[in-house]
Design an enzyme around this catalytic site. Structure first.
Site, short mmCIF file in Angstrom:
data_model
loop_
_atom_site.label_atom_id
_atom_site.label_comp_id
_atom_site.label_asym_id
_atom_site.label_seq_id
_atom_site.Cartn_x
_atom_site.Cartn_y
_atom_site.Cartn_z
N LEU A 285 -8.39 -8.86 -14.00
CA LEU A 285 -7.74 -8.17 -12.87
C LEU A 285 -6.85 -9.08 -12.05
O LEU A 285 -6.32 -8.68 -11.02
CB LEU A 285 -8.83 -7.58 -11.95
CG LEU A 285 -9.66 -6.45 -12.57
CD1 LEU A 285 -10.81 -6.08 -11.66
CD2 LEU A 285 -8.80 -5.23 -12.84
N ARG A 286 -6.70 -10.34 -12.51
CA ARG A 286 -5.88 -11.28 -11.73
C ARG A 286 -4.45 -10.77 -11.57
O ARG A 286 -3.86 -10.89 -10.51
CB ARG A 286 -5.85 -12.64 -12.42
CG ARG A 286 -6.79 -13.61 -11.81
CD ARG A 286 -6.53 -15.05 -12.18
NE ARG A 286 -7.79 -15.76 -12.06
CZ ARG A 286 -8.51 -16.16 -13.10
NH1 ARG A 286 -8.07 -15.96 -14.31
NH2 ARG A 286 -9.64 -16.77 -12.91
N GLY A 287 -3.89 -10.23 -12.63
CA GLY A 287 -2.51 -9.74 -12.60
C GLY A 287 -2.30 -8.68 -11.53
O GLY A 287 -1.33 -8.72 -10.76
#
Length: 349
Positions: A285-287
């Site tokens: 979920l970093r993006g």
């Protein structure tokens, strides 16, 4: 830091021609360090380190506790070393001074001890005190840590840097003795793709990825060369020419940091960002998080309070291009792939 090194002339940020992608990535990280740093990839001789140094010169000074090796913040317990925190809890008077935002250059051959710091085991055992010699991460606290040729650095060291940058803390453990200190910095890495790629799992940990190319237009190349010559001939005069622009940009950054809390992003825009990440098979979920943070920082920088699709379009390639899985048969640049997916989902022209 000696007076001499602190007064070494630095090329003004506002006088740099081109490389807008890199300049924007750095400014957004300075506004919101939680974006997670920048990886700058580009040809040799494109001024990567010049731009990073110019950025630091632009930043406002910070308040630190005098003679503290960790640049402890005198007002924020989260950014204090144990020693300062003890004094703070006892309401002891802290001597406060202003210093330039620190920028630490990580040398390529640095050892883990040099980076993280060392514990003097003998002293700890014989005198019963935690004898800790702080390293580069301590010096970089509340500043910028710059790693040139990050793709040539030992993977283990890159891991250590990324862990500290993400958590804001550095922990050193030796022979059962553990020391922890604040290490909250913006990590800026640069490299030349011809000298090898960074492992995908390390690349993914950098918030943004800016690509810089050698300027092709002859008139711009001439302008860059002339600027450099003027600067080298008389750095003080050259800096004076840009002082007003520099001050304006510094003020915009200070205001943006304040405004960041007020910036709003609608739920449906967040949903579309996640849809893009999902369609592009971005792992984790970093993006999603970095894209919304970067869009908010951009809005704060432009002194507005609502994120629009155009803001997301401006930053999304920088936030996602390095997170895509590499297909060796694809010739299309991953930045264009991100933009195409954005245009489909946002129905944006």
């Amino acid at each position: 830091m000696s007076k001499q090194t602190s007064e070494r002339p630095v090329f003004p940020f506002t006088s740099i021609v081109g490389q807008e992608e890199m300049k924007l990535s750095l400014i957004l990280n300075v506004i919101d360090p939680k974006i997670g740093g920048v990886m700058i990839m580009g040809d040799r001789g494109t001024g990567k380190s010049t731009i990073v140094r110019a950025l630091v010169d632009l930043l406002p000074p910070i308040n630190v506790v005098e003679n503290d090796p960790y640049n402890s913040d005198p007002y924020d317990p989260e950014l204090m070393s144990d020693e300062v925190l003890e004094k703070f809890k006892k309401n002891a008077k802290l001597s406060v001074i202003q210093v330039k935002t620190p920028m630490i250059d990580l040398p390529l051959g640095a050892t883990e001890d040099r980076v993280c710091g060392t514990i003097d085991i003998e002293k700890a055992i014989s005198e019963g005190v935690k004898a800790f010699e702080p390293g580069l991460l301590a010096q970089a606290n509340r500043g910028i840590l710059y790693v040139d040729e990050v793709n040539l650095l030992d993977d283990h060291l890159v891991d250590v840097l990324l862990d500290s940058a993400a958590s804001g803390w550095n922990t050193v453990e030796r022979e059962g003795i553990s020391i922890c200190h604040p290490a909250k910095f913006i990590l800026v890495g640069s490299g030349n793709p011809e000298e090898g790629e960074l492992r995908p799992q390390l690349l993914d940990r950098f918030g943004m990825h800016a690509q810089i190319k050698t300027v092709k237009e002859p008139n711009l190349r001439v302008k860059i060369v002339q600027q450099r010559e003027l600067f080298e001939r008389n750095p003080k005069e050259f800096k004076k020419m840009y002082q007003e622009e520099q001050d304006k940009l510094m003020q915009r950054i200070i205001n943006a940091r304040e405004n960041l809390k007020k910036v709003n992003i609608k739920y449906e825009l967040l949903e579309k960002i996640s849809q893009i990440c999902s369609d592009l098979n971005v792992d984790g979920l970093r993006g999603d998080m970095v894209t919304s943070r970067a869009a908010k920082a951009l809005v704060a920088f432009e002194n507005r309070d609502e994120v629009t699709p155009k803001d997301i379009f401006t930053v999304i390639s920088l936030c996602l291009r390095h997170r895509l899985r590499k297909d060796p048969l694809e010739s299309i640049d991953s930045g264009f792939k991100v933009q195409d997916t954005f245009k489909k989902i946002f129905e944006y022209e």
